[in-house]
Write a protein that holds these residues in place. Structure first.
Motif, PDB file in Angstrom:
ATOM      1  N   LEU A  48      44.537 -69.077  -1.694  1.00 20.45           N
ATOM      2  CA  LEU A  48      44.947 -67.770  -1.163  1.00 20.45           C
ATOM      3  C   LEU A  48      43.889 -67.235  -0.217  1.00 20.45           C
ATOM      4  O   LEU A  48      44.181 -66.708   0.865  1.00 20.45           O
ATOM      5  CB  LEU A  48      45.180 -66.798  -2.319  1.00 20.45           C
ATOM      6  CG  LEU A  48      45.490 -65.348  -1.940  1.00 20.45           C
ATOM      7  CD1 LEU A  48      46.731 -65.278  -1.062  1.00 20.45           C
ATOM      8  CD2 LEU A  48      45.672 -64.492  -3.184  1.00 20.45           C
ATOM      9  N   LEU A  52      44.274 -66.295   3.794  1.00 16.69           N
ATOM     10  CA  LEU A  52      43.949 -65.021   4.431  1.00 16.69           C
ATOM     11  C   LEU A  52      42.917 -65.199   5.536  1.00 16.69           C
ATOM     12  O   LEU A  52      42.996 -64.550   6.575  1.00 16.69           O
ATOM     13  CB  LEU A  52      43.475 -64.018   3.376  1.00 16.69           C
ATOM     14  CG  LEU A  52      44.540 -63.632   2.348  1.00 16.69           C
ATOM     15  CD1 LEU A  52      43.961 -62.734   1.266  1.00 16.69           C
ATOM     16  CD2 LEU A  52      45.727 -62.946   3.008  1.00 16.69           C
ATOM     17  N   LEU A  65      41.647 -56.748  -0.317  1.00 10.19           N
ATOM     18  CA  LEU A  65      43.052 -57.049  -0.586  1.00 10.19           C
ATOM     19  C   LEU A  65      43.272 -57.841  -1.870  1.00 10.19           C
ATOM     20  O   LEU A  65      44.295 -57.686  -2.531  1.00 10.19           O
ATOM     21  CB  LEU A  65      43.659 -57.834   0.578  1.00 10.19           C
ATOM     22  CG  LEU A  65      43.894 -57.059   1.871  1.00 10.19           C
ATOM     23  CD1 LEU A  65      44.680 -57.908   2.850  1.00 10.19           C
ATOM     24  CD2 LEU A  65      44.642 -55.767   1.597  1.00 10.19           C
ATOM     25  N   VAL A  69      46.543 -58.212  -4.674  1.00  9.27           N
ATOM     26  CA  VAL A  69      47.420 -59.363  -4.767  1.00  9.27           C
ATOM     27  C   VAL A  69      47.331 -60.025  -6.142  1.00  9.27           C
ATOM     28  O   VAL A  69      48.335 -60.378  -6.737  1.00  9.27           O
ATOM     29  CB  VAL A  69      47.068 -60.403  -3.675  1.00  9.27           C
ATOM     30  CG1 VAL A  69      47.959 -61.625  -3.790  1.00  9.27           C
ATOM     31  CG2 VAL A  69      47.206 -59.764  -2.313  1.00  9.27           C
ATOM     32  N   GLU A  70      46.117 -60.155  -6.641  1.00  7.74           N
ATOM     33  CA  GLU A  70      45.937 -60.891  -7.894  1.00  7.74           C
ATOM     34  C   GLU A  70      45.994 -60.006  -9.133  1.00  7.74           C
ATOM     35  O   GLU A  70      46.701 -60.307 -10.071  1.00  7.74           O
ATOM     36  CB  GLU A  70      44.592 -61.625  -7.853  1.00  7.74           C
ATOM     37  CG  GLU A  70      44.572 -62.725  -6.820  1.00  7.74           C
ATOM     38  CD  GLU A  70      44.422 -64.097  -7.439  1.00  7.74           C
ATOM     39  OE1 GLU A  70      43.495 -64.274  -8.222  1.00  7.74           O
ATOM     40  OE2 GLU A  70      45.258 -64.970  -7.149  1.00  7.74           O
ATOM     41  N   ARG A  72      47.086 -57.003  -9.189  1.00  9.00           N
ATOM     42  CA  ARG A  72      48.180 -56.033  -9.078  1.00  9.00           C
ATOM     43  C   ARG A  72      47.691 -54.582  -9.085  1.00  9.00           C
ATOM     44  O   ARG A  72      48.354 -53.705  -9.616  1.00  9.00           O
ATOM     45  CB  ARG A  72      49.189 -56.206 -10.214  1.00  9.00           C
ATOM     46  CG  ARG A  72      49.665 -57.629 -10.401  1.00  9.00           C
ATOM     47  CD  ARG A  72      50.535 -58.039  -9.253  1.00  9.00           C
ATOM     48  NE  ARG A  72      51.041 -59.397  -9.471  1.00  9.00           N
ATOM     49  CZ  ARG A  72      51.441 -60.178  -8.488  1.00  9.00           C
ATOM     50  NH1 ARG A  72      51.390 -59.749  -7.250  1.00  9.00           N
ATOM     51  NH2 ARG A  72      51.904 -61.367  -8.729  1.00  9.00           N
ATOM     52  N   VAL A  73      46.535 -54.382  -8.545  1.00  7.99           N
ATOM     53  CA  VAL A  73      46.079 -53.006  -8.393  1.00  7.99           C
ATOM     54  C   VAL A  73      47.077 -52.282  -7.500  1.00  7.99           C
ATOM     55  O   VAL A  73      47.493 -52.813  -6.475  1.00  7.99           O
ATOM     56  CB  VAL A  73      44.671 -52.964  -7.757  1.00  7.99           C
ATOM     57  CG1 VAL A  73      44.334 -51.560  -7.303  1.00  7.99           C
ATOM     58  CG2 VAL A  73      43.643 -53.466  -8.753  1.00  7.99           C
ATOM     59  N   ASN A  74      47.452 -51.097  -7.908  1.00 10.94           N
ATOM     60  CA  ASN A  74      48.516 -50.414  -7.188  1.00 10.94           C
ATOM     61  C   ASN A  74      48.197 -48.937  -6.997  1.00 10.94           C
ATOM     62  O   ASN A  74      48.515 -48.097  -7.825  1.00 10.94           O
ATOM     63  CB  ASN A  74      49.824 -50.594  -7.957  1.00 10.94           C
ATOM     64  CG  ASN A  74      51.021 -50.090  -7.163  1.00 10.94           C
ATOM     65  OD1 ASN A  74      50.847 -49.428  -6.129  1.00 10.94           O
ATOM     66  ND2 ASN A  74      52.191 -50.383  -7.635  1.00 10.94           N
ATOM     67  N   ARG A  79      48.173 -49.862  -1.218  1.00  7.09           N
ATOM     68  CA  ARG A  79      49.447 -50.133  -0.553  1.00  7.09           C
ATOM     69  C   ARG A  79      49.330 -49.961   0.958  1.00  7.09           C
ATOM     70  O   ARG A  79      49.874 -50.757   1.733  1.00  7.09           O
ATOM     71  CB  ARG A  79      50.542 -49.208  -1.107  1.00  7.09           C
ATOM     72  CG  ARG A  79      51.371 -49.856  -2.198  1.00  7.09           C
ATOM     73  CD  ARG A  79      52.270 -48.855  -2.869  1.00  7.09           C
ATOM     74  NE  ARG A  79      51.502 -47.996  -3.780  1.00  7.09           N
ATOM     75  CZ  ARG A  79      51.859 -46.783  -4.121  1.00  7.09           C
ATOM     76  NH1 ARG A  79      52.959 -46.237  -3.615  1.00  7.09           N
ATOM     77  NH2 ARG A  79      51.125 -46.082  -4.960  1.00  7.09           N
ATOM     78  N   LEU A  82      47.491 -52.979   2.335  1.00 10.23           N
ATOM     79  CA  LEU A  82      48.378 -54.138   2.405  1.00 10.23           C
ATOM     80  C   LEU A  82      49.316 -54.039   3.597  1.00 10.23           C
ATOM     81  O   LEU A  82      49.475 -54.990   4.370  1.00 10.23           O
ATOM     82  CB  LEU A  82      49.207 -54.240   1.117  1.00 10.23           C
ATOM     83  CG  LEU A  82      48.512 -54.789  -0.125  1.00 10.23           C
ATOM     84  CD1 LEU A  82      49.359 -54.548  -1.363  1.00 10.23           C
ATOM     85  CD2 LEU A  82      48.247 -56.270   0.043  1.00 10.23           C
ATOM     86  N   ALA A  83      49.906 -52.863   3.749  1.00  9.77           N
ATOM     87  CA  ALA A  83      50.855 -52.675   4.837  1.00  9.77           C
ATOM     88  C   ALA A  83      50.171 -52.830   6.187  1.00  9.77           C
ATOM     89  O   ALA A  83      50.720 -53.437   7.109  1.00  9.77           O
ATOM     90  CB  ALA A  83      51.502 -51.298   4.716  1.00  9.77           C
ATOM     91  N   ARG A  86      49.565 -56.431   6.822  1.00 13.38           N
ATOM     92  CA  ARG A  86      50.855 -57.058   7.081  1.00 13.38           C
ATOM     93  C   ARG A  86      51.243 -56.818   8.546  1.00 13.38           C
ATOM     94  O   ARG A  86      51.663 -57.725   9.263  1.00 13.38           O
ATOM     95  CB  ARG A  86      51.911 -56.475   6.147  1.00 13.38           C
ATOM     96  CG  ARG A  86      53.107 -57.368   5.931  1.00 13.38           C
ATOM     97  CD  ARG A  86      54.133 -57.198   7.022  1.00 13.38           C
ATOM     98  NE  ARG A  86      54.400 -55.798   7.299  1.00 13.38           N
ATOM     99  CZ  ARG A  86      55.422 -55.133   6.813  1.00 13.38           C
ATOM    100  NH1 ARG A  86      56.257 -55.725   6.040  1.00 13.38           N
ATOM    101  NH2 ARG A  86      55.576 -53.860   7.145  1.00 13.38           N
TER     102      ARG A  86
END
Lengths: 135, 135
Positions: A48, A52, A65, A69-70, A72-74, A79, A82-83, A86
């Motif tokens: 991974l 990246l 990041l 991804v791993e 699942r920190v939210n 967010r 990440l966006a 992306r």
DNA sequence: CTAAAACCTGACGTTGACGTCAGAGGCAAG
DNA sequence: CTTGCCTCTGACGTCAACGTCAGGTTTTAG
């Protein structure tokens, strides 16, 4: 699993793995003598990371990041991060697609010289490039 | 057009233009006093150079491709070179698309915490990564 | 004519992701 | 015990695409 084995399995160098640890991207438990030991899933994690890196992200960005991804920190911040990345990747895809299309156009012209090729090289050029570079 | 104006028009630094010349990517006529002068189309050429740099090509590779794109040099070798770089770019697009999809999957999960926020196996992500790649 | 702005040629500095070398210790096999 | 491979920690080397500075010339504006 020790570092040499992980390197072989994940296809990166031992030096790179130590570098990843230095950058906070990869952790390892240490044996009494100080040797690094990794669990099986480390292979996936390294791949991974490579993914990246290949997308042009820096160590710092990847470090930010990976928890999202791993682990699942939210959070709103994660967010957004990440966006943002992306979108950066999407823009890069768009740019590369334009470049590819441009090359495709040139190739199309090259392959059908009758239709609009303004300049055809003389023999000397072709003759001089005798040896193949086929890679 | 002198170097400052070309830099402004094409959006790169004066230093970069001199570097391009050094790498054999961009030529300029010289005034008696030694100052560089560029024709109008140099703007397009510089932007093409930037485009190829952005696609990850090296100066050396760009130097090899530019004659094919601009001067329409058309030999078996040049066509192979063009095709090879096109394929490289296409592969890069594919890799970036996979990375983007992976991030998209993570984002989707982040945004709908109802559906298994705390832990979702990688299987879901991996299974979803098999989408089309714009070929 | 003069001063500022633009240009010139070196040449050293920067950044990121490692490569590589040195010197020292650790580990299973014969 | 010793041989040979693996690992450790520094620490310097690399490469590419420029950035930046120095010191000097040229062009332009007033």
């Amino acid at each position: 699993m020790r570092i040499g084995e992980l390197a072989a399995k994940s296809g990166v160098s031992v030096r790179a793995l130590r570098y990843y640890e230095e950058q906070g991207l990869l952790e390892a438990t240490r044996s009494y003598s100080g040797q690094r030991h990794y669990p099986e899933p480390a292979t996936d994690r390294v791949q991974l990371i490579q993914m990246l890196y290949a997308a042009g992200l820096s160590s710092k960005t990847i470090a930010e990041l990976l928890p999202c991804v791993e682990a699942r920190v939210n959070t709103p911040e994660s967010r957004a991060r990440l966006a943002a990345e992306r979108d950066r990747i999407e823009a890069q895809i768009a740019a590369l697609t334009r470049t590819r299309d441009r090359l495709d156009a040139v190739i199309a012209i090259s392959e059908s010289p009758e239709s609009g090729c303004t300049y055809v090289p003389d023999r000397d050029v072709a003759a001089e490039a005798g040896h193949s570079v086929t890679s």
